[in-house]
Design a protein around this motif. Structure first.
Motif, PDB file in Angstrom:
ATOM      1  N   ASN A 180      53.438  30.169  38.444  1.00 16.22           N
ATOM      2  CA  ASN A 180      52.507  30.056  37.318  1.00 16.22           C
ATOM      3  C   ASN A 180      51.740  28.733  37.296  1.00 16.22           C
ATOM      4  O   ASN A 180      51.557  28.126  36.241  1.00 16.22           O
ATOM      5  CB  ASN A 180      53.260  30.236  35.992  1.00 16.22           C
ATOM      6  CG  ASN A 180      53.903  31.600  35.886  1.00 16.22           C
ATOM      7  OD1 ASN A 180      53.524  32.530  36.599  1.00 16.22           O
ATOM      8  ND2 ASN A 180      54.880  31.740  35.018  1.00 16.22           N
ATOM      9  N   LYS A 196      47.489  33.371  31.975  1.00 13.32           N
ATOM     10  CA  LYS A 196      47.723  34.800  31.727  1.00 13.32           C
ATOM     11  C   LYS A 196      46.408  35.574  31.782  1.00 13.32           C
ATOM     12  O   LYS A 196      46.356  36.692  32.314  1.00 13.32           O
ATOM     13  CB  LYS A 196      48.393  34.993  30.364  1.00 13.32           C
ATOM     14  CG  LYS A 196      49.772  34.372  30.251  1.00 13.32           C
ATOM     15  CD  LYS A 196      50.316  34.572  28.835  1.00 13.32           C
ATOM     16  CE  LYS A 196      51.644  33.884  28.648  1.00 13.32           C
ATOM     17  NZ  LYS A 196      52.180  34.039  27.284  1.00 13.32           N
ATOM     18  N   ASP A 247      57.000  36.506  32.838  1.00 16.70           N
ATOM     19  CA  ASP A 247      55.812  36.337  31.999  1.00 16.70           C
ATOM     20  C   ASP A 247      56.098  35.800  30.596  1.00 16.70           C
ATOM     21  O   ASP A 247      55.297  35.005  30.085  1.00 16.70           O
ATOM     22  CB  ASP A 247      55.057  37.666  31.898  1.00 16.70           C
ATOM     23  CG  ASP A 247      54.360  38.022  33.208  1.00 16.70           C
ATOM     24  OD1 ASP A 247      54.177  37.117  34.043  1.00 16.70           O
ATOM     25  OD2 ASP A 247      54.019  39.200  33.398  1.00 16.70           O
ATOM     26  N   ASP A 305      55.805  31.975  30.368  1.00 14.29           N
ATOM     27  CA  ASP A 305      54.580  31.303  30.816  1.00 14.29           C
ATOM     28  C   ASP A 305      53.911  30.624  29.615  1.00 14.29           C
ATOM     29  O   ASP A 305      53.482  31.294  28.674  1.00 14.29           O
ATOM     30  CB  ASP A 305      53.639  32.341  31.433  1.00 14.29           C
ATOM     31  CG  ASP A 305      52.399  31.705  32.047  1.00 14.29           C
ATOM     32  OD1 ASP A 305      52.221  30.481  31.912  1.00 14.29           O
ATOM     33  OD2 ASP A 305      51.603  32.438  32.663  1.00 14.29           O
TER      34      ASP A 305
END
Length: 665
Positions: free
Chosen positions: A64, A450, A441, A444
């Protein structure tokens, strides 16, 4: 010779443990699972990082666009796996499956001890744990689960670990009964050892899996609602004190900002689970139902232990049932609570059985027990056959994730890659190349990141500019290559809405079984760039099509008149940048901004700021040669959490000392 209670408990516990080991023994010796679509590779990657860099766990540059280490995942299981690997010399995948399998086998055992000690109905507690070991109520209740597991009599719990690789969830469920058992003993006996054990088990539950916090809260409320009413306030205060102290101790690994990130992020992963009026109504209905069950069981003078498990079963059934049948989502991903539902239902049914069975004759009870044992034997055989079909090894060197990782490692050195689909899970077990995506996710912290990932995958509303806009986002985040599975690829997750959008636009570096790797041509592969200060993205993009400032920024990255900036990592949490600057220029660093990043330019402290993409910007006040040293220490929040953790540990130590002095026995 008459057996004492401890011997009876031990016999039943060993029987349950042996049964579960017998069923799931294949997973204890598994290295790589054939089910590469599970996300267990991410846990292995974290464990590998912990084993290789045990003293460098502040920043994680591999997922990320870089994240604080605590944002990778809750650390307990990866830490145990890393320690086990270092002690035994076994591979991380083998240790992961062995440790996960051990916790899987311990679940019915810890559930048995909890129920047996709280209820003092040892035989019925054993039956409840046996039901939990050998039946799957979720498969009987939900058609989707029945279809997914391959039949109503297949083991959903075994599928969760053997197919989906949910080792952290299994760890939470193994520790949950112990946490509430020790809390029960602490409230009953007010002994120091139970306070300490309660805190330790609570920490284990919370640090294993995000669902564990919800599980622990619900089961604790059920316990407090069923203990002796005269001590309600004292019990509540004691529980709150243990819980607060435990959180302060573990807060460096579960900071308030991480809790907020998980809460916000989890509501958009796997569906839309945002809080709505339907959610509020659902909470009201479940709350009213909880009070009704509590009142009815109290009026009927049901035993406290039965009331506890009936309340727990009611809530744990309500969460997935409302989600599946009514689209009312009390918590994100409500179907993930099916295993908790099975635990609660199995024990509630078993402990409710004495209401009827205590009134029938002993021969009838013995006949029913014999039937139960025959069915258990038959189901054990069925589960073993199911496990043989489910738990399958694979030669990892023959798989696309391994071949892809080896190719990319041979082609690149420190450049960022966008590895898509399930191949990203194991990628950082095989290599230290950083990914644009990867990981989990809900953890994050960067909204713009995203947006970028969603836009590249979906191409929503981009029309004929799908490839063009995707490439803008790739370049803005410093990506040098992207993997794209084609329509005939064996890649499990087909994440791209348009799999061909880069054909003829980007050069193909690798093509294996219709899985391609495209190069993303850029002027420089470094993640640090010299740009005019006025082209830095100022505003967070509203959506993936909001690329006005993004286009200007990317154009500056490709401007050959601007000097290059060389960036080199010194360890996992620090790097240096060497370049030449002119007045009015800034250094854009394509690494996620977080409080705790510090910069020194030619030895002088310089502020680090956040741009609209959630990345770092340094504005050095220098001309000519500039050396920027960047380091991350977690910031004020981590320091505050560390101080709070130390103070809480000192408090626990002092309290324990004076308590032992007061009661030396």
């Amino acid at each position: 010779m008459r057996l004492n209670r401890l011997q009876v408990l031990s016999f039943y516990a060993l029987t349950l443990l042996g049964l579960n080991v017998y069923v799931a023994h294949r997973i204890l010796t598994l290295e790589y699972s054939a089910h590469l679509e599970s996300n267990e590779g991410t846990f292995m990657s974290i464990a590998r990082g912990m084993a290789a860099h045990p003293a460098d766990l502040t920043w994680w540059p591999l997922w990320n666009a870089g994240i604080p280490f605590e944002n990778t995942y809750l650390p307990l299981l990866p830490a145990i796996v890393a320690l086990f690997s270092r002690l035994t010399g076994c591979s991380i995948p083998l240790c992961f499956h062995a440790v996960s399998g051990i916790f899987y086998c311990l679940q019915p055992v810890t559930l048995f001890f909890f129920a047996a000690i709280v209820s003092r109905r040892v035989g019925y507690s054993f039956i409840g744990s046996l039901l939990y070991s050998l039946t799957s109520p979720a498969a009987l209740i939900f058609r989707a689960v029945r279809w997914d597991a391959g039949g109503a009599w297949n083991a959903r719990r075994l599928q969760v670990i053997g197919y989906y690789g949910e080792g952290p969830h299994m760890t939470t469920l193994a520790l949950l009964p112990l946490a509430v058992l020790f809390l029960h003993l602490a409230l009953k006996h007010r002994k120091l050892r139970y306070y300490l054990l309660t805190g330790a088990m609570m920490a284990g539950v919370v640090l294993s899996n995000a669902f564990g916090t919800v599980d622990l809260l619900i089961l604790t409320v059920c316990l407090l609602a069923t203990v002796h009413f005269d001590h309600a306030i004292r019990n509540l205060l004691t529980t709150a004190a243990i819980g607060a102290t435990t959180y302060l101790i573990i807060s460096p690994a579960l900071t308030p900002s991480l809790l907020r990130t998980i809460q916000e992020g989890s509501r958009t992963v796997g569906g839309d689970f945002t809080f709505t009026a339907r959610t509020a109504l659902g909470f009201l209905l479940v709350g009213a139902g909880f009070v009704f069950v509590w009142w009815v069981t109290r009026r009927l003078k049901a035993p406290d232990h039965l009331r506890l498990f009936l309340l727990f079963a009611f809530v744990m059934c309500a969460i997935p049932m409302l989600g599946v049948w009514c689209q009312v989502y009390l918590f994100p991903q409500p179907t993930r609570y099916e295993v908790e539902m099975e635990m609660a239902l199995s024990m509630a049914v078993a402990l409710a059985a004495p209401v009827i069975l205590d009134r029938v004759s002993r021969p009838v009870r013995m006949a029913l027990l014999a039937c139960l044992l025959i069915l258990a034997t038959r189901q054990t055989i069925h589960y073993i056959r199911y496990a043989r079909k489910l738990i399958l090894p694979v030669d990892i060197t023959t798989t696309i994730p391994y071949k892809m990782a080896m190719f990319l490692q041979s082609r690149f050195h420190t450049e960022r890659i966008f590895v898509t689909g399930s191949s990203s899970y194991l990628f950082n077990y095989f290599t230290d190349l950083p990914q644009l995506h990867g990981g989990h996710d809900p953890n994050d912290p960067n909204y713009a990141h995203k947006v970028a990932v969603f836009t590249i995958y979906s191409g929503m509303n981009t029309g004929s500019k799908d490839a063009e806009i995707s490439i803008l986002w790739l370049k803005a985040f410093g990506v040098q290559a992207i993997t794209v599975p084609g329509p005939t690829s064996i890649e499990y997750f087909q994440v791209f809405a348009n799999r061909h959008k880069f054909d003829g636009v980007l050069p193909v570096l690798w093509n294996y079984q219709d899985t391609k790797i495209y190069a993303v041509p850029t002027r420089a592969s470094s993640l640090a760039h010299v740009v005019p200060a006025n082209v830095v993205v100022k505003d967070e993009p509203v959506n993936g099509l909001d690329v006005g400032q993004l286009s200007t920024y990317v154009a500056a990255l490709e401007n050959p008149s601007l000097p290059l900036a060389n960036m080199e990592w010194q360890d996992r949490h620090s790097f240096g940048v060497q370049t030449n600057l002119k007045p009015g220029q800034a250094i854009s660093i394509q690494e996620t901004y977080a409080d705790g990043w510090h910069a020194q330019v030619n030895g002088k402290p310089t502020p680090v700021s956040r741009d609209g993409l959630g990345l770092m910007v340094v504005r050095p006040n220098c001309a000519g040669a500039c050396r920027v040293e960047m380091s991350y220490d977690g910031g004020a929040e981590r320091k505050a959490c560390l101080i709070a953790s130390v103070l809480a540990l000192i408090f626990v130590g002092a309290y324990s000392y004076f308590e032992l002095r007061r009661q030396p026995h």
